[in-house]
Design a protein around this motif. Structure first.
Motif, PDB file in Angstrom:
ATOM      1  N   ASN A 204     -12.270 -55.114  28.267  1.00 56.14           N
ATOM      2  CA  ASN A 204     -13.100 -55.762  27.284  1.00 56.14           C
ATOM      3  C   ASN A 204     -14.355 -56.016  28.141  1.00 56.14           C
ATOM      4  OD1 ASN A 204     -13.585 -56.860  24.792  1.00 56.14           O
ATOM      5  ND2 ASN A 204     -13.418 -58.883  25.938  1.00 56.14           N
ATOM      6  N   SER A 205     -14.084 -56.630  29.362  1.00 60.04           N
ATOM      7  CA  SER A 205     -15.215 -57.108  30.115  1.00 60.04           C
ATOM      8  C   SER A 205     -16.194 -55.848  30.324  1.00 60.04           C
ATOM      9  CB  SER A 205     -14.883 -57.513  31.534  1.00 60.04           C
ATOM     10  OG  SER A 205     -14.303 -56.381  32.281  1.00 60.04           O
ATOM     11  N   LEU A 206     -16.003 -54.732  30.373  1.00 53.45           N
ATOM     12  CA  LEU A 206     -17.032 -53.524  30.532  1.00 53.45           C
ATOM     13  C   LEU A 206     -17.392 -53.186  29.077  1.00 53.45           C
ATOM     14  CD1 LEU A 206     -14.867 -51.272  32.722  1.00 53.45           C
ATOM     15  CD2 LEU A 206     -16.643 -52.548  33.344  1.00 53.45           C
ATOM     16  N   GLU A 207     -17.080 -53.985  28.000  1.00 50.18           N
ATOM     17  CA  GLU A 207     -17.716 -53.728  26.729  1.00 50.18           C
ATOM     18  C   GLU A 207     -17.295 -52.396  26.191  1.00 50.18           C
ATOM     19  OE1 GLU A 207     -21.705 -54.704  26.838  1.00 50.18           O
ATOM     20  OE2 GLU A 207     -21.661 -56.608  27.036  1.00 50.18           O
ATOM     21  N   LEU A 208     -16.234 -51.967  26.493  1.00 44.18           N
ATOM     22  CA  LEU A 208     -15.489 -50.720  26.033  1.00 44.18           C
ATOM     23  C   LEU A 208     -14.582 -50.696  24.819  1.00 44.18           C
ATOM     24  CD1 LEU A 208     -15.078 -48.969  29.562  1.00 44.18           C
ATOM     25  CD2 LEU A 208     -16.799 -48.534  27.627  1.00 44.18           C
ATOM     26  N   VAL A 209     -13.995 -51.876  24.684  1.00 40.58           N
ATOM     27  CA  VAL A 209     -13.027 -52.064  23.601  1.00 40.58           C
ATOM     28  C   VAL A 209     -13.393 -52.644  22.247  1.00 40.58           C
ATOM     29  CG1 VAL A 209     -10.859 -53.566  23.007  1.00 40.58           C
ATOM     30  CG2 VAL A 209     -11.341 -53.114  25.181  1.00 40.58           C
ATOM     31  N   GLU A 213      -9.772 -49.572  14.673  1.00 44.39           N
ATOM     32  CA  GLU A 213      -9.263 -48.637  15.433  1.00 44.39           C
ATOM     33  C   GLU A 213     -10.102 -47.653  15.838  1.00 44.39           C
ATOM     34  OE1 GLU A 213      -7.059 -47.079  11.552  1.00 44.39           O
ATOM     35  OE2 GLU A 213      -5.389 -48.292  12.293  1.00 44.39           O
ATOM     36  N   CYS A 214      -9.666 -46.903  16.893  1.00 45.13           N
ATOM     37  CA  CYS A 214     -10.791 -46.004  17.812  1.00 45.13           C
ATOM     38  C   CYS A 214     -11.209 -44.957  16.888  1.00 45.13           C
ATOM     39  CB  CYS A 214     -10.212 -45.587  19.078  1.00 45.13           C
ATOM     40  SG  CYS A 214      -8.872 -44.792  19.107  1.00 45.13           S
ATOM     41  N   ARG A 215     -12.268 -44.259  17.101  1.00 43.94           N
ATOM     42  CA  ARG A 215     -12.707 -43.316  16.241  1.00 43.94           C
ATOM     43  C   ARG A 215     -13.360 -42.208  17.241  1.00 43.94           C
ATOM     44  NH1 ARG A 215     -16.618 -45.083  11.728  1.00 43.94           N
ATOM     45  NH2 ARG A 215     -16.961 -46.948  13.008  1.00 43.94           N
ATOM     46  N   PRO A 216     -12.558 -41.528  17.985  1.00 44.21           N
ATOM     47  CA  PRO A 216     -13.067 -40.400  18.825  1.00 44.21           C
ATOM     48  C   PRO A 216     -14.250 -39.540  18.428  1.00 44.21           C
ATOM     49  CG  PRO A 216     -10.755 -40.705  19.211  1.00 44.21           C
ATOM     50  CD  PRO A 216     -11.186 -41.434  17.980  1.00 44.21           C
ATOM     51  N   PHE A 217     -15.407 -39.511  18.981  1.00 45.38           N
ATOM     52  CA  PHE A 217     -16.566 -38.473  18.603  1.00 45.38           C
ATOM     53  C   PHE A 217     -17.046 -38.728  17.340  1.00 45.38           C
ATOM     54  CE2 PHE A 217     -13.424 -36.007  21.404  1.00 45.38           C
ATOM     55  CZ  PHE A 217     -14.437 -35.854  22.336  1.00 45.38           C
ATOM     56  N   ASP A 218     -16.835 -40.011  16.766  1.00 47.74           N
ATOM     57  CA  ASP A 218     -17.492 -40.526  15.459  1.00 47.74           C
ATOM     58  C   ASP A 218     -18.853 -40.790  15.765  1.00 47.74           C
ATOM     59  OD1 ASP A 218     -18.395 -42.235  13.245  1.00 47.74           O
ATOM     60  OD2 ASP A 218     -16.259 -41.706  12.508  1.00 47.74           O
ATOM     61  N   ALA A 219     -19.811 -40.568  14.812  1.00 47.58           N
ATOM     62  CA  ALA A 219     -21.064 -40.810  15.258  1.00 47.58           C
ATOM     63  C   ALA A 219     -21.367 -42.340  15.401  1.00 47.58           C
ATOM     64  CB  ALA A 219     -21.881 -40.131  14.149  1.00 47.58           C
ATOM     65  N   ASN A 220     -20.395 -42.957  14.641  1.00 42.96           N
ATOM     66  CA  ASN A 220     -20.531 -44.406  14.567  1.00 42.96           C
ATOM     67  C   ASN A 220     -19.559 -45.266  15.546  1.00 42.96           C
ATOM     68  OD1 ASN A 220     -23.106 -44.786  12.958  1.00 42.96           O
ATOM     69  ND2 ASN A 220     -21.471 -43.911  11.517  1.00 42.96           N
ATOM     70  N   ARG A 221     -18.898 -44.698  16.503  1.00 45.00           N
ATOM     71  CA  ARG A 221     -17.702 -44.986  17.167  1.00 45.00           C
ATOM     72  C   ARG A 221     -18.214 -46.297  17.925  1.00 45.00           C
ATOM     73  NH1 ARG A 221     -19.851 -40.755  19.429  1.00 45.00           N
ATOM     74  NH2 ARG A 221     -20.645 -40.594  21.572  1.00 45.00           N
ATOM     75  N   ARG A 222     -17.417 -47.302  18.370  1.00 44.02           N
ATOM     76  CA  ARG A 222     -17.277 -48.639  18.527  1.00 44.02           C
ATOM     77  C   ARG A 222     -16.835 -48.899  19.985  1.00 44.02           C
ATOM     78  NH1 ARG A 222     -17.373 -52.479  13.489  1.00 44.02           N
ATOM     79  NH2 ARG A 222     -19.208 -51.427  12.236  1.00 44.02           N
ATOM     80  N   GLY A 223     -15.827 -47.790  20.526  1.00 41.54           N
ATOM     81  CA  GLY A 223     -15.110 -48.107  21.689  1.00 41.54           C
ATOM     82  C   GLY A 223     -13.686 -47.564  21.333  1.00 41.54           C
ATOM     83  N   LEU A 224     -12.867 -47.842  22.440  1.00 40.27           N
ATOM     84  CA  LEU A 224     -11.664 -47.515  22.744  1.00 40.27           C
ATOM     85  C   LEU A 224     -10.520 -48.421  22.092  1.00 40.27           C
ATOM     86  CD1 LEU A 224     -10.333 -48.956  25.297  1.00 40.27           C
ATOM     87  CD2 LEU A 224     -11.692 -47.050  26.470  1.00 40.27           C
ATOM     88  N   SER A 225      -9.433 -48.009  21.762  1.00 40.48           N
ATOM     89  CA  SER A 225      -8.108 -48.641  21.462  1.00 40.48           C
ATOM     90  C   SER A 225      -7.063 -48.617  22.822  1.00 40.48           C
ATOM     91  CB  SER A 225      -7.640 -48.426  20.326  1.00 40.48           C
ATOM     92  OG  SER A 225      -8.514 -48.541  19.280  1.00 40.48           O
ATOM     93  N   LEU A 226      -6.773 -49.611  23.315  1.00 43.78           N
ATOM     94  CA  LEU A 226      -5.800 -49.447  24.285  1.00 43.78           C
ATOM     95  C   LEU A 226      -4.383 -49.535  23.900  1.00 43.78           C
ATOM     96  CD1 LEU A 226      -7.727 -52.001  26.674  1.00 43.78           C
ATOM     97  CD2 LEU A 226      -7.239 -49.783  27.062  1.00 43.78           C
ATOM     98  N   GLY A 227      -3.747 -48.576  24.497  1.00 44.77           N
ATOM     99  CA  GLY A 227      -2.199 -48.169  24.336  1.00 44.77           C
ATOM    100  C   GLY A 227      -1.388 -48.280  25.394  1.00 44.77           C
ATOM    101  N   GLU A 228      -0.179 -47.956  25.314  1.00 47.78           N
ATOM    102  CA  GLU A 228       0.987 -47.813  26.348  1.00 47.78           C
ATOM    103  C   GLU A 228       1.725 -46.529  26.069  1.00 47.78           C
ATOM    104  OE1 GLU A 228       2.992 -51.317  26.459  1.00 47.78           O
ATOM    105  OE2 GLU A 228       3.866 -51.505  24.406  1.00 47.78           O
ATOM    106  N   ALA A 229       2.404 -46.061  26.920  1.00 48.08           N
ATOM    107  CA  ALA A 229       3.055 -44.779  26.656  1.00 48.08           C
ATOM    108  C   ALA A 229       4.129 -44.432  28.083  1.00 48.08           C
ATOM    109  CB  ALA A 229       2.286 -43.663  26.462  1.00 48.08           C
ATOM    110  N   ALA A 230       5.092 -43.649  27.720  1.00 50.53           N
ATOM    111  CA  ALA A 230       5.889 -42.929  28.672  1.00 50.53           C
ATOM    112  C   ALA A 230       6.000 -41.623  28.712  1.00 50.53           C
ATOM    113  CB  ALA A 230       7.213 -43.592  28.856  1.00 50.53           C
ATOM    114  N   GLY A 231       6.031 -40.670  29.489  1.00 52.13           N
ATOM    115  CA  GLY A 231       6.347 -39.307  29.236  1.00 52.13           C
ATOM    116  C   GLY A 231       6.862 -38.716  30.419  1.00 52.13           C
ATOM    117  N   PHE A 232       7.873 -37.690  30.378  1.00 53.56           N
ATOM    118  CA  PHE A 232       8.206 -37.010  31.354  1.00 53.56           C
ATOM    119  C   PHE A 232       8.501 -35.466  31.073  1.00 53.56           C
ATOM    120  CE2 PHE A 232       9.770 -41.360  31.531  1.00 53.56           C
ATOM    121  CZ  PHE A 232       9.616 -41.734  32.959  1.00 53.56           C
ATOM    122  N   ALA A 233       8.378 -34.726  32.057  1.00 51.65           N
ATOM    123  CA  ALA A 233       8.760 -33.148  32.012  1.00 51.65           C
ATOM    124  C   ALA A 233       9.343 -32.654  33.303  1.00 51.65           C
ATOM    125  CB  ALA A 233       7.353 -32.510  31.642  1.00 51.65           C
ATOM    126  N   ILE A 234       9.942 -31.578  33.136  1.00 56.57           N
ATOM    127  CA  ILE A 234      10.645 -31.055  34.090  1.00 56.57           C
ATOM    128  C   ILE A 234       9.990 -29.471  34.339  1.00 56.57           C
ATOM    129  CG2 ILE A 234      12.879 -29.578  34.988  1.00 56.57           C
ATOM    130  CD1 ILE A 234      14.342 -31.904  33.332  1.00 56.57           C
TER     131      ILE A 234
END
Length: 404
Positions: A204-209, A213-234
């Motif tokens: 938020n201090s970088l003015e990126l939030v 809801e985030c709108r990737p590649f939208d002409a009127n996008r306003r920034g990102l939404s932060l999330g959390e995740a876990a993933g694994f692969a073999i």
């Protein structure tokens, strides 16, 4: 250009995020366009934004043998390990190769910093950590690797990759090198990152939030939404016969670069990202025209999306499908690479190209490759892009076994 690599079989893969626990739940969310972003209910101080929060972590308890590792990040890691039968597959892998011959390569951006924040909020009158928080195995950047190795009973090479948002994409590259050099017989790769104040208020201090809801590649996008995740692969070497089950996806290439153009902004012509793309194509032995789908980095930040869109428009034919799936999960930082790799494998398996959720009007910089709507498609070869702060870029190339 780098030499072509021998494909590696991806014999298990799982992911958990705000859109669902496990691959089947995430696939359903993608197909029904049911996003997981909600109003911020997490930060210790008010912050008007949307987040991709995994529900139930506060109520989750680690097994007694792992209790000393307790943190939000490790709870999410354990939740992720127990999806899609992955824990059982990992144990079988250890028994087959031996604990010392299975490498563990994990990516994270913030590790267990949320727990460290809590520890410092609870300092005693002398400014010392409480006895309950005197846990060096938690309050360090390599905490995730220590936790997962302990949880899986592994004793082989154990690496933590921390290159911001490309962290858990680059794990595939490091694992391939460990296997090719004979330092391990198989590898478990993955990544975990969880929400914390440092992440939310730092971005938020970088003015990126964005406050929506985030709108990737939208002409009127306003920034990102932060999330959390876990993933694994073999990852395992191909058998000598060269044949695997037809539904086994393959890692066929990767490309990495570090353009160091700026601490947080991409190179304006996307030169670092393009170098990673070129190296991935070369290692896979394919051309851009052979790529059927690209899972884009697409964070919905103004500059990053514009640079990536221009790169895709100039390098790929109109028939290539491309999208960002962060509208479902939010930007999961160090876990974005493994989450979006898992989504790319879902797309290959199901013959389904996700669109770009929440986006309504594409930026003029976008070419015909970037799609808003979902579509069915015979996908054979796919890429996944992950670009991090400091110009740390990674592009992964995957294929169906019957294609490779």
């Amino acid at each position: 250009m780098p030499a072509r690599i021998a494909p590696l079989a991806i014999t298990a893969c799982t992911a958990t995020c705000a859109a669902g626990r496990g691959s089947q739940a995430i696939a359903r969310a993608l197909e029904t366009r049911a996003g997981g972003l909600i109003a911020n209910s997490f930060s210790t101080q008010p912050l008007d934004c949307r987040i991709g929060r995994v529900a139930g972590l506060e109520q989750l308890s680690l097994p007694d043998a792992l209790a000393s590792f307790d943190s939000r990040n490790h709870r999410l890691a354990w939740l992720g390990l127990t999806q899609d039968g992955f824990l059982e597959r990992a144990h079988a892998l250890r028994e087959r190769h031996g604990a010392a011959r299975v490498a563990l390569v994990l990516g994270t951006s913030t590790s267990s910093i949320g727990e460290t924040e809590r520890a410092y909020r609870e300092l005693d009158a002398q400014g010392r950590l409480s006895s309950a928080q005197s846990r060096p195995q938690v309050h360090q950047p390599h905490a995730l690797g220590l936790f997962v190795a302990h949880a899986l009973g592994l004793a082989g090479p154990n690496l933590t990759i921390a290159t911001a948002c490309s962290s858990s994409a680059k794990v595939f590259a490091s694992a391939e090198r460990l296997l090719r050099l004979g330092l391990a017989d198989a590898a478990i790769v993955g990544g975990v990152d969880t929400l914390c104040d440092s992440v939310l208020f730092g971005f938020n201090s970088l003015e990126l939030v964005s406050n929506e809801e985030c709108r990737p590649f939208d002409a009127n996008r306003r920034g990102l939404s932060l999330g959390e995740a876990a993933g694994f692969a073999i990852l395992e070497r191909m058998p000598q016969s060269g044949k695997v089950e037809k539904d086994t996806p393959l890692l066929i290439g990767y490309g990495e670069s570090s353009d160091a153009h700026h601490m947080s902004a991409p190179h304006p012509q996307g030169l670092g990202a393009e170098r990673a793309l070129d190296d991935a194509l070369a290692r896979a032995g394919i051309s851009a025209a052979q790529v059927d789908y690209i899972n884009l980095h697409g964070t919905a930040s103004r500059q990053n999306d514009e640079v990536e869109a221009a790169l895709i428009a100039r390098r790929f034919p109109a028939s290539t499908r491309a999208s960002s799936t962060k509208g479902w999960s939010g930007h999961t930082l160090g876990a974005a690479g493994i989450l979006e790799a898992a989504i790319t494998l879902i797309a290959l398996e199901r013959g389904f190209a996700p669109g770009t959720l929440n986006t309504r009007e594409l930026d003029p910089a976008c070419g015909p490759q970037i799609r808003i709507d979902n579509s069915e498609a015979n996908l054979r070869i796919a890429l996944s892009n992950s670009f991090g702060f400091g110009g740390n870029n990674c592009c992964l190339a995957f294929a169906r076994a019957d294609t490779a």
